[in-house]
Write a protein that holds these residues in place. Structure first.
Motif, PDB file in Angstrom:
ATOM      1  N   ALA A 326      31.082  31.376  71.951  1.00 50.31           N
ATOM      2  CA  ALA A 326      31.656  31.020  70.654  1.00 50.31           C
ATOM      3  C   ALA A 326      30.946  29.812  70.058  1.00 50.31           C
ATOM      4  CB  ALA A 326      33.155  30.739  70.800  1.00 50.31           C
ATOM      5  N   GLY A 327      30.734  28.779  70.881  1.00 49.61           N
ATOM      6  CA  GLY A 327      30.095  27.566  70.389  1.00 49.61           C
ATOM      7  C   GLY A 327      28.666  27.795  69.950  1.00 49.61           C
ATOM      8  N   LEU A 328      27.887  28.490  70.762  1.00 52.45           N
ATOM      9  CA  LEU A 328      26.479  28.717  70.442  1.00 52.45           C
ATOM     10  C   LEU A 328      26.307  29.648  69.246  1.00 52.45           C
ATOM     11  CD1 LEU A 328      25.169  29.056  74.105  1.00 52.45           C
ATOM     12  CD2 LEU A 328      24.639  27.195  72.512  1.00 52.45           C
ATOM     13  N   ALA A 329      27.274  30.552  69.035  1.00 49.27           N
ATOM     14  CA  ALA A 329      27.184  31.467  67.883  1.00 49.27           C
ATOM     15  C   ALA A 329      27.327  30.736  66.560  1.00 49.27           C
ATOM     16  CB  ALA A 329      28.256  32.550  68.003  1.00 49.27           C
ATOM     17  N   LEU A 330      28.017  29.604  66.545  1.00 49.70           N
ATOM     18  CA  LEU A 330      28.315  28.896  65.298  1.00 49.70           C
ATOM     19  C   LEU A 330      27.189  27.973  64.829  1.00 49.70           C
ATOM     20  CD1 LEU A 330      32.053  27.933  65.961  1.00 49.70           C
ATOM     21  CD2 LEU A 330      31.227  29.458  64.162  1.00 49.70           C
ATOM     22  N   VAL A 331      26.108  27.867  65.582  1.00 52.04           N
ATOM     23  CA  VAL A 331      25.055  26.890  65.298  1.00 52.04           C
ATOM     24  C   VAL A 331      24.354  27.070  63.947  1.00 52.04           C
ATOM     25  CG1 VAL A 331      22.723  26.192  66.024  1.00 52.04           C
ATOM     26  CG2 VAL A 331      24.603  26.210  67.674  1.00 52.04           C
ATOM     27  N   PRO A 332      23.965  28.286  63.519  1.00 50.31           N
ATOM     28  CA  PRO A 332      23.137  28.411  62.303  1.00 50.31           C
ATOM     29  C   PRO A 332      23.850  27.957  61.038  1.00 50.31           C
ATOM     30  CG  PRO A 332      23.102  30.446  63.597  1.00 50.31           C
ATOM     31  CD  PRO A 332      24.211  29.607  64.142  1.00 50.31           C
ATOM     32  N   ARG A 333      23.141  27.210  60.196  1.00 49.93           N
ATOM     33  CA  ARG A 333      23.580  26.926  58.836  1.00 49.93           C
ATOM     34  C   ARG A 333      22.703  27.753  57.898  1.00 49.93           C
ATOM     35  NH1 ARG A 333      25.321  23.518  62.828  1.00 49.93           N
ATOM     36  NH2 ARG A 333      26.592  21.787  62.058  1.00 49.93           N
ATOM     37  N   GLY A 334      23.182  28.009  56.682  1.00 46.83           N
ATOM     38  CA  GLY A 334      22.381  28.855  55.803  1.00 46.83           C
ATOM     39  C   GLY A 334      22.780  28.758  54.353  1.00 46.83           C
ATOM     40  N   GLU A 335      23.450  29.826  53.849  1.00 54.62           N
ATOM     41  CA  GLU A 335      23.654  29.975  52.417  1.00 54.62           C
ATOM     42  C   GLU A 335      24.432  28.824  51.781  1.00 54.62           C
ATOM     43  OE1 GLU A 335      26.317  32.890  54.731  1.00 54.62           O
ATOM     44  OE2 GLU A 335      24.255  32.251  54.753  1.00 54.62           O
ATOM     45  N   PHE A 336      25.553  28.413  52.391  1.00 50.33           N
ATOM     46  CA  PHE A 336      26.345  27.345  51.793  1.00 50.33           C
ATOM     47  C   PHE A 336      25.591  26.014  51.795  1.00 50.33           C
ATOM     48  CE2 PHE A 336      30.585  29.567  52.062  1.00 50.33           C
ATOM     49  CZ  PHE A 336      30.886  29.397  50.720  1.00 50.33           C
ATOM     50  N   SER A 337      24.860  25.738  52.862  1.00 51.12           N
ATOM     51  CA  SER A 337      24.096  24.491  52.927  1.00 51.12           C
ATOM     52  C   SER A 337      23.075  24.431  51.794  1.00 51.12           C
ATOM     53  CB  SER A 337      23.381  24.377  54.283  1.00 51.12           C
ATOM     54  OG  SER A 337      24.309  24.328  55.346  1.00 51.12           O
ATOM     55  N   ILE A 338      22.434  25.559  51.528  1.00 50.63           N
ATOM     56  CA  ILE A 338      21.445  25.608  50.448  1.00 50.63           C
ATOM     57  C   ILE A 338      22.132  25.539  49.081  1.00 50.63           C
ATOM     58  CG2 ILE A 338      19.648  27.005  49.381  1.00 50.63           C
ATOM     59  CD1 ILE A 338      18.823  25.737  52.006  1.00 50.63           C
ATOM     60  N   VAL A 339      23.297  26.193  48.950  1.00 54.82           N
ATOM     61  CA  VAL A 339      24.050  26.127  47.690  1.00 54.82           C
ATOM     62  C   VAL A 339      24.415  24.682  47.362  1.00 54.82           C
ATOM     63  CG1 VAL A 339      26.252  26.709  46.593  1.00 54.82           C
ATOM     64  CG2 VAL A 339      24.975  28.471  47.801  1.00 54.82           C
ATOM     65  N   ILE A 340      24.925  23.961  48.357  1.00 52.62           N
ATOM     66  CA  ILE A 340      25.351  22.571  48.149  1.00 52.62           C
ATOM     67  C   ILE A 340      24.152  21.697  47.806  1.00 52.62           C
ATOM     68  CG2 ILE A 340      26.361  20.554  49.291  1.00 52.62           C
ATOM     69  CD1 ILE A 340      27.983  22.659  50.997  1.00 52.62           C
ATOM     70  N   ALA A 341      23.078  21.846  48.560  1.00 50.75           N
ATOM     71  CA  ALA A 341      21.873  21.066  48.270  1.00 50.75           C
ATOM     72  C   ALA A 341      21.321  21.420  46.897  1.00 50.75           C
ATOM     73  CB  ALA A 341      20.812  21.315  49.348  1.00 50.75           C
ATOM     74  N   GLY A 342      21.410  22.701  46.517  1.00 47.94           N
ATOM     75  CA  GLY A 342      20.936  23.121  45.203  1.00 47.94           C
ATOM     76  C   GLY A 342      21.723  22.477  44.078  1.00 47.94           C
ATOM     77  N   LEU A 343      23.045  22.330  44.262  1.00 51.72           N
ATOM     78  CA  LEU A 343      23.861  21.641  43.265  1.00 51.72           C
ATOM     79  C   LEU A 343      23.399  20.198  43.091  1.00 51.72           C
ATOM     80  CD1 LEU A 343      27.471  22.855  44.233  1.00 51.72           C
ATOM     81  CD2 LEU A 343      26.190  23.479  42.189  1.00 51.72           C
ATOM     82  N   ALA A 344      23.099  19.548  44.232  1.00 52.07           N
ATOM     83  CA  ALA A 344      22.665  18.144  44.186  1.00 52.07           C
ATOM     84  C   ALA A 344      21.310  18.016  43.506  1.00 52.07           C
ATOM     85  CB  ALA A 344      22.615  17.570  45.600  1.00 52.07           C
ATOM     86  N   VAL A 345      20.393  18.927  43.832  1.00 46.95           N
ATOM     87  CA  VAL A 345      19.058  18.882  43.224  1.00 46.95           C
ATOM     88  C   VAL A 345      19.153  19.116  41.717  1.00 46.95           C
ATOM     89  CG1 VAL A 345      16.826  20.052  43.107  1.00 46.95           C
ATOM     90  CG2 VAL A 345      17.851  19.551  45.327  1.00 46.95           C
TER      91      VAL A 345
END
Length: 400
Positions: A326-345
């Protein structure tokens, strides 16, 4: 006419490249997200072959991509399931938020980005990638495992939290201050509650308005409704992405099932465009200066994600191997991280390094995450777990 010809050539060539990259990613067993980001870096500002005529097309396509990602996510859950998951997994969601948002918050202050940059970076490190994780679980044949509902519950809590976080961060980035952020948050909470109540009581009525019998009418109806609600939500400062997510939740039954099948190809197309667009606006020359901080942040927050899944699985009585899975499956970040960074940019009120750092951070987690998820399947890892269990000392993540 010349501009149109150049546009067709650029868009066609880039989509062909993305198709080949998607095929390559499946061959090597990785998510295509990092390859799409790399393609954007290669063809964007400062890349090896900058594109110009197609930039506006990819900008609009990127906005549609975010909306489709979120409506498809909403279609996965009914309103009743969402409320049930919220009640059952709220403690795990709280642990998840504390363990994974706080490192980003602290890192933002350490980098001298101020409280606005720190809040943005907290969101980048907080949310796991539902798309990548779902694919990894399917590829590894773990969809029927006991720990999988725990993983999905954490993801649902994160999705719902984003329905509140995105309007909040949008208000902050637009310079509305704490009062504006509080108003945006209140509107978001009220909107989510109203939509959930309407979906629970009148979901069948909403679904009947959009016929599931006619694929063409269903596709146009759901897509039109989604874009309309997303646009109205954006006008109300609630976030277009959140509006799309709530539309997905409001639809149920055969309509939701058939809409998922019809929208999946569109989702894949425009999601790829979204990741490419983010890469297009990130100068690859800006990544080396932030690479070490991004790797350091990734190492810390990958460990906290593992701890999150471990604790969440332990709460419901999952055995030791399942906790680690369960813990190792949750590691990847992706779409939301890019969405949030895109808002900031796009807002241009945070240090411009947020874009390159988020790109490098997502690349690290989305490449290493699927690899780490395979660890519990290796013989040496299983033997180590058996030894720890026999010794009476529970094997826990090093950060616990």
């Amino acid at each position: 006419m010349h501009d149109t010809t150049v546009l067709l050539i650029e868009v066609g060539a880039l989509l062909l490249v993305l198709g080949l990259l998607g095929r390559l990613s499946r061959r090597i067993g990785l998510s295509p997200i990092p390859l799409y980001l790399l393609a954007g870096l290669a063809f964007g500002h400062g890349g090896v072959l900058p594109l110009s005529a197609s930039e506006e097309f990819f900008q609009v396509g990127a906005e549609i991509g975010v909306i489709l990602l979120l409506v498809m996510l909403g279609l996965e859950y009914s309103a009743n399931e969402l409320v049930g998951n919220l009640r059952a997994a709220a403690p795990a969601g709280l642990v998840d938020g504390l363990l994974n948002a706080l490192p980003g918050l602290a890192f933002g202050f350490l980098l001298g980005w101020g409280w606005v940059g720190a809040v943005v970076l907290a969101g980048v490190t907080w949310v796991s990638s539902s798309g990548v994780i779902a694919k990894v679980l399917a590829d590894l044949g773990r969809l029927g495992n006991r720990e999988t509902p725990v993983v999905l519950s954490v993801l649902v809590i994160e999705d719902l939290a984003m329905a509140l976080y995105l309007p909040l961060v949008t208000a902050i980035l637009s310079g509305q201050g704490l009062l504006g952020a509080a108003i945006a948050l209140a509107i978001a909470v009220a909107t989510v509650v109203v939509v959930l109540v309407v979906a629970i009581r009148f979901g069948n009525v909403i679904s009947r308005i959009v016929s599931a019998q006619d694929p063409e009418a269903l596709l146009l109806g759901v897509l039109g409704l989604t874009l309309l609600v997303a646009g109205v939500a954006a006008r109300l400062q609630v976030s277009a992405a959140v509006g799309a997510f709530l539309v997905g939740i409001a639809l149920s039954g055969p309509v939701a099932h058939h809409a998922t099948e019809l929208l999946s190809p569109l989702r894949d197309l425009f999601a790829a465009v979204f990741f490419v667009f983010f890469g297009l606006h990130t100068d690859p020359r800006d990544i080396p200066p932030v690479l070490l901080p991004a790797i350091g942040l990734a190492v810390v927050t990958m460990a906290t994600k593992v701890l999150t899944g471990y604790i969440a699985a332990k709460r419901v009585g999952i055995a030791l191997p399942g906790r680690w899975r369960a813990g190792l499956a949750l590691v990847p970040r992706g779409e939301f991280s890019i969405v949030i960074a895109g808002l900031a940019v796009g807002a241009a009120v945070v240090n411009p390094e947020i874009g390159p750092l988020a790109t490098a951070y997502v690349l690290v987690t989305v490449v290493t995450g699927p690899m780490l998820a395979r660890l519990p399947d290796f013989g040496w890892f299983k033997r180590w777990l058996r030894r720890e269990a026999a010794s009476g000392r529970p094997a826990v993540p090093a950060t616990e």
